[in-house]
Write a protein that holds these residues in place. Structure first.
Motif, PDB file in Angstrom:
ATOM      1  N   TRP A   1       4.562  16.183   1.525  1.00  0.00           N
ATOM      2  CA  TRP A   1       5.151  15.360   2.861  1.00  0.00           C
ATOM      3  C   TRP A   1       3.664  14.397   3.170  1.00  0.00           C
ATOM      4  CZ3 TRP A   1       8.887  15.935   5.686  1.00  0.00           C
ATOM      5  CH2 TRP A   1      10.307  17.323   5.538  1.00  0.00           C
ATOM      6  N   LEU A   2       4.053  13.448   1.923  1.00  0.00           N
ATOM      7  CA  LEU A   2       2.764  12.355   1.869  1.00  0.00           C
ATOM      8  C   LEU A   2       3.570  11.553   2.678  1.00  0.00           C
ATOM      9  CD1 LEU A   2       1.959  12.200  -1.503  1.00  0.00           C
ATOM     10  CD2 LEU A   2       0.998  13.810   0.010  1.00  0.00           C
ATOM     11  N   LEU A   3       2.482  10.604   3.516  1.00  0.00           N
ATOM     12  CA  LEU A   3       3.037   9.950   4.945  1.00  0.00           C
ATOM     13  C   LEU A   3       2.691   8.763   4.368  1.00  0.00           C
ATOM     14  CD1 LEU A   3       2.337  11.590   8.128  1.00  0.00           C
ATOM     15  CD2 LEU A   3       4.470  11.863   6.447  1.00  0.00           C
ATOM     16  N   PRO A   4       3.526   7.613   4.461  1.00  0.00           N
ATOM     17  CA  PRO A   4       2.934   6.424   3.536  1.00  0.00           C
ATOM     18  C   PRO A   4       2.023   5.289   4.662  1.00  0.00           C
ATOM     19  CG  PRO A   4       4.805   5.743   4.520  1.00  0.00           C
ATOM     20  CD  PRO A   4       4.757   7.454   4.650  1.00  0.00           C
ATOM     21  N   VAL A   5       0.609   5.755   4.780  1.00  0.00           N
ATOM     22  CA  VAL A   5       0.274   5.126   6.286  1.00  0.00           C
ATOM     23  C   VAL A   5      -0.966   4.324   5.067  1.00  0.00           C
ATOM     24  CG1 VAL A   5      -2.062   5.579   7.749  1.00  0.00           C
ATOM     25  CG2 VAL A   5      -0.391   7.095   7.686  1.00  0.00           C
ATOM     26  N   PRO A   6      -1.554   3.115   5.182  1.00  0.00           N
ATOM     27  CA  PRO A   6      -2.309   1.991   4.364  1.00  0.00           C
ATOM     28  C   PRO A   6      -3.933   2.636   4.625  1.00  0.00           C
ATOM     29  CG  PRO A   6      -0.628   0.923   5.737  1.00  0.00           C
ATOM     30  CD  PRO A   6      -0.713   2.289   6.609  1.00  0.00           C
ATOM     31  N   ALA A   7      -4.294   2.595   3.428  1.00  0.00           N
ATOM     32  CA  ALA A   7      -5.445   2.819   3.046  1.00  0.00           C
ATOM     33  C   ALA A   7      -6.333   2.232   4.009  1.00  0.00           C
ATOM     34  CB  ALA A   7      -6.415   2.489   1.859  1.00  0.00           C
ATOM     35  N   LEU A   8      -6.380   1.022   5.048  1.00  0.00           N
ATOM     36  CA  LEU A   8      -7.163   0.307   5.397  1.00  0.00           C
ATOM     37  C   LEU A   8      -7.313   1.322   6.984  1.00  0.00           C
ATOM     38  CD1 LEU A   8      -9.088  -1.782   6.586  1.00  0.00           C
ATOM     39  CD2 LEU A   8      -7.372  -3.234   6.716  1.00  0.00           C
ATOM     40  N   ILE A   9      -6.929   1.280   7.343  1.00  0.00           N
ATOM     41  CA  ILE A   9      -5.860   2.050   8.934  1.00  0.00           C
ATOM     42  C   ILE A   9      -6.939   4.053   8.709  1.00  0.00           C
ATOM     43  CG2 ILE A   9      -4.469   3.363  10.062  1.00  0.00           C
ATOM     44  CD1 ILE A   9      -2.751   0.939   9.667  1.00  0.00           C
ATOM     45  N   LEU A  10      -6.457   4.117   7.167  1.00  0.00           N
ATOM     46  CA  LEU A  10      -6.974   5.573   7.199  1.00  0.00           C
ATOM     47  C   LEU A  10      -8.571   5.714   6.899  1.00  0.00           C
ATOM     48  CD1 LEU A  10      -5.520   7.305   4.032  1.00  0.00           C
ATOM     49  CD2 LEU A  10      -5.766   8.532   6.466  1.00  0.00           C
ATOM     50  N   THR A  11      -9.322   4.315   6.483  1.00  0.00           N
ATOM     51  CA  THR A  11     -10.233   4.292   6.564  1.00  0.00           C
ATOM     52  C   THR A  11     -10.575   3.410   8.162  1.00  0.00           C
ATOM     53  OG1 THR A  11     -10.388   3.785   4.265  1.00  0.00           O
ATOM     54  CG2 THR A  11     -12.590   2.994   5.540  1.00  0.00           C
ATOM     55  N   LEU A  12     -10.283   2.767   8.658  1.00  0.00           N
ATOM     56  CA  LEU A  12     -10.877   2.876  10.593  1.00  0.00           C
ATOM     57  C   LEU A  12     -10.977   4.014  11.073  1.00  0.00           C
ATOM     58  CD1 LEU A  12      -9.471  -0.985  10.361  1.00  0.00           C
ATOM     59  CD2 LEU A  12     -11.567  -0.163   9.829  1.00  0.00           C
ATOM     60  N   SER A  13      -9.910   4.640  10.439  1.00  0.00           N
ATOM     61  CA  SER A  13      -9.746   6.061  11.526  1.00  0.00           C
ATOM     62  C   SER A  13     -11.103   7.087  11.453  1.00  0.00           C
ATOM     63  CB  SER A  13      -8.418   6.209  11.692  1.00  0.00           C
ATOM     64  OG  SER A  13      -6.968   5.394  11.657  1.00  0.00           O
ATOM     65  N   ALA A  14     -11.128   7.211  10.211  1.00  0.00           N
ATOM     66  CA  ALA A  14     -11.559   8.177   9.423  1.00  0.00           C
ATOM     67  C   ALA A  14     -13.363   7.600   9.781  1.00  0.00           C
ATOM     68  CB  ALA A  14     -11.739   8.516   7.947  1.00  0.00           C
ATOM     69  N   ALA A  15     -13.407   6.460  10.273  1.00  0.00           N
ATOM     70  CA  ALA A  15     -14.652   6.246  10.424  1.00  0.00           C
ATOM     71  C   ALA A  15     -15.122   6.612  12.363  1.00  0.00           C
ATOM     72  CB  ALA A  15     -14.688   4.357  10.313  1.00  0.00           C
ATOM     73  N   LEU A  16     -14.271   6.654  12.763  1.00  0.00           N
ATOM     74  CA  LEU A  16     -14.283   7.192  14.426  1.00  0.00           C
ATOM     75  C   LEU A  16     -14.497   7.901  14.637  1.00  0.00           C
ATOM     76  CD1 LEU A  16     -10.791   4.636  15.801  1.00  0.00           C
ATOM     77  CD2 LEU A  16     -13.818   3.996  16.013  1.00  0.00           C
ATOM     78  N   ILE A  17     -14.193   8.888  14.067  1.00  0.00           N
ATOM     79  CA  ILE A  17     -14.118  10.652  13.616  1.00  0.00           C
ATOM     80  C   ILE A  17     -15.482  11.162  13.136  1.00  0.00           C
ATOM     81  CG2 ILE A  17     -12.072  10.956  14.725  1.00  0.00           C
ATOM     82  CD1 ILE A  17     -11.401  12.090  11.692  1.00  0.00           C
ATOM     83  N   GLY A  18     -15.941  10.213  11.254  1.00  0.00           N
ATOM     84  CA  GLY A  18     -16.732  10.228  11.095  1.00  0.00           C
ATOM     85  C   GLY A  18     -16.713  10.883   9.975  1.00  0.00           C
ATOM     86  N   LYS A  19     -15.436  10.874   9.414  1.00  0.00           N
ATOM     87  CA  LYS A  19     -15.058  11.607   8.193  1.00  0.00           C
ATOM     88  C   LYS A  19     -14.696   9.827   7.390  1.00  0.00           C
ATOM     89  CE  LYS A  19     -14.440  15.490   9.721  1.00  0.00           C
ATOM     90  NZ  LYS A  19     -15.378  16.342   9.167  1.00  0.00           N
ATOM     91  N   LYS A  20     -15.725   8.636   7.273  1.00  0.00           N
ATOM     92  CA  LYS A  20     -15.627   8.004   6.609  1.00  0.00           C
ATOM     93  C   LYS A  20     -15.752   8.407   5.393  1.00  0.00           C
ATOM     94  CE  LYS A  20     -16.902   3.239   5.835  1.00  0.00           C
ATOM     95  NZ  LYS A  20     -17.456   2.595   6.671  1.00  0.00           N
ATOM     96  N   ALA A  21     -17.024   9.045   5.099  1.00  0.00           N
ATOM     97  CA  ALA A  21     -17.322   9.237   3.037  1.00  0.00           C
ATOM     98  C   ALA A  21     -16.198  10.223   3.060  1.00  0.00           C
ATOM     99  CB  ALA A  21     -18.783  10.021   3.144  1.00  0.00           C
ATOM    100  N   ILE A  22     -15.222  11.358   3.372  1.00  0.00           N
ATOM    101  CA  ILE A  22     -14.668  11.541   2.657  1.00  0.00           C
ATOM    102  C   ILE A  22     -13.324  10.878   2.631  1.00  0.00           C
ATOM    103  CG2 ILE A  22     -12.822  13.185   3.528  1.00  0.00           C
ATOM    104  CD1 ILE A  22     -14.955  15.242   5.181  1.00  0.00           C
TER     105      ILE A  22
END
Length: 320
Positions: free
Chosen positions: A255-276
């Motif tokens: 079940w892979l949702l097509p979320v753009p990598a840029l949005i993923l990176t920005l969202s992860a930065a907000l919750i402290g998961k940018k490195a992952i």
């Protein structure tokens, strides 16, 4: 007739244990397992205690011809020290140098060091690959410690004549794999929706069986002496494609949702998961042409076969 003795450090670990079993199966060499704790190798080969942290307890190496050094301090999820680089250096640099010097003094002919692709760096630009002879560019404490260990080994080799072989693997997977790869299998088997359906990166991985085969090749190959080799499966995958093929091996639906990598990176930065997320989205490709040409070596196991073996082991453990 007993073959030449090969000492394997970290022999109770993921890579080290597989190396010992391969040597036992081949019967060309006699493995000696150097371990820090409990091991299932007792009774199968000679087992000796070894701890990279211990400055005094080094294994006897008088009858050993080759050392394969797979023990290391790896990534620590909850680092207690405020100076993690210093902690990595104590084990990966100082401990490795002590062992190598003891090996050279004992007449060991060849020292094979399982390093890391992190010595080259953390990511590659599009359509580029790390090469074995690139200038090192480590970023994190683990990668820096591995580079410094390589430098210490070269100096010992130059001073003593002991042959040094350095192998830098990327992420290693296979039966019994843990960490992030195990997490991916858990997610896929639970049908967890993952926002990783539009990742167009390229990453090199190496199956445990392929890494072990290369290390065993380097035990007595004349051209391996004093060389650095990169290793991979020879087929690079995007994170999205890896998850799809791993899901197929597991018999699960991805079940892979097509979320753009840029949005993923920005969202992860907000919750402290940018490195992952960066590790999931960035490319990291390695060029193994030198390894193949110099050693006349090819990865014996395909990606899909390796994923199937990994999945089969995981599923078998789930039912026990």
């Amino acid at each position: 007739m007993k073959g030449p003795e090969v000492l394997v450090t970290g022999a109770s670990g993921f890579v080290g244990e597989a190396l010992v079993f391969r040597l036992l199966f081949d019967k060309k060499f006699t493995p000696v397992a150097a371990v820090r704790g409990v091991t299932q190798l007792l009774g199968l080969c000679r087992v000796v205690p070894f701890d990279l942290n211990d400055k005094t307890a080094l294994p006897a190496l008088n009858d050993v011809q080759v050392v394969i050094h797979a023990a290391a301090r790896v990534h620590v999820m909850k680092e207690a020290s405020t100076d993690s680089l210093s902690e990595f250096r104590k084990v990966n640099v100082e401990g490795t140098a002590r062992l190598a010097q003891k090996a050279a003094d004992s007449g060991v002919k060849r020292f094979i060091f399982i390093s890391s692709i992190k010595v080259n760096g953390e990511k590659t630009a599009p359509r580029t690959s790390f090469k074995a002879d690139d200038l090192p560019a480590p970023v994190d404490p683990y990668g820096i410690s591995k580079q410094e260990a390589e430098e210490a080994l070269r100096e010992i080799g130059q001073n003593t004549g002991m042959e040094i072989v350095i192998i830098r693997p990327p992420l290693v997977y296979g039966p019994g794999v843990k960490a992030n790869f195990l997490s991916m299998m858990n997610w896929l088997c639970r049908n967890v929706p993952l926002p990783l359906g539009a990742i167009n990166n390229q990453r090199s991985l190496v199956a445990l069986e392929n890494l072990v085969d290369l290390v065993v090749t380097c035990i007595d190959h004349p051209a391996a002496a004093n060389n650095v080799f990169l290793v991979s499966d020879g087929e690079d995958l995007s994170t999205t494609l890896l998850l799809r093929r791993l899901a197929h091996a597991l018999g699960s639906k991805s079940w892979l949702l097509p979320v753009p990598a840029l949005i993923l990176t920005l969202s992860a930065a907000l919750i402290g998961k940018k490195a992952i997320v960066q590790r999931l989205c960035n490319s990291l490709q390695v060029d193994i042409s030198k390894t193949c040409d110099v050693l006349n070596w090819r990865p014996p196991v395909s990606v899909d076969n390796a994923l199937r073996k990994t999945a089969d082991y995981y599923l078998d453990k789930l039912t026990k």
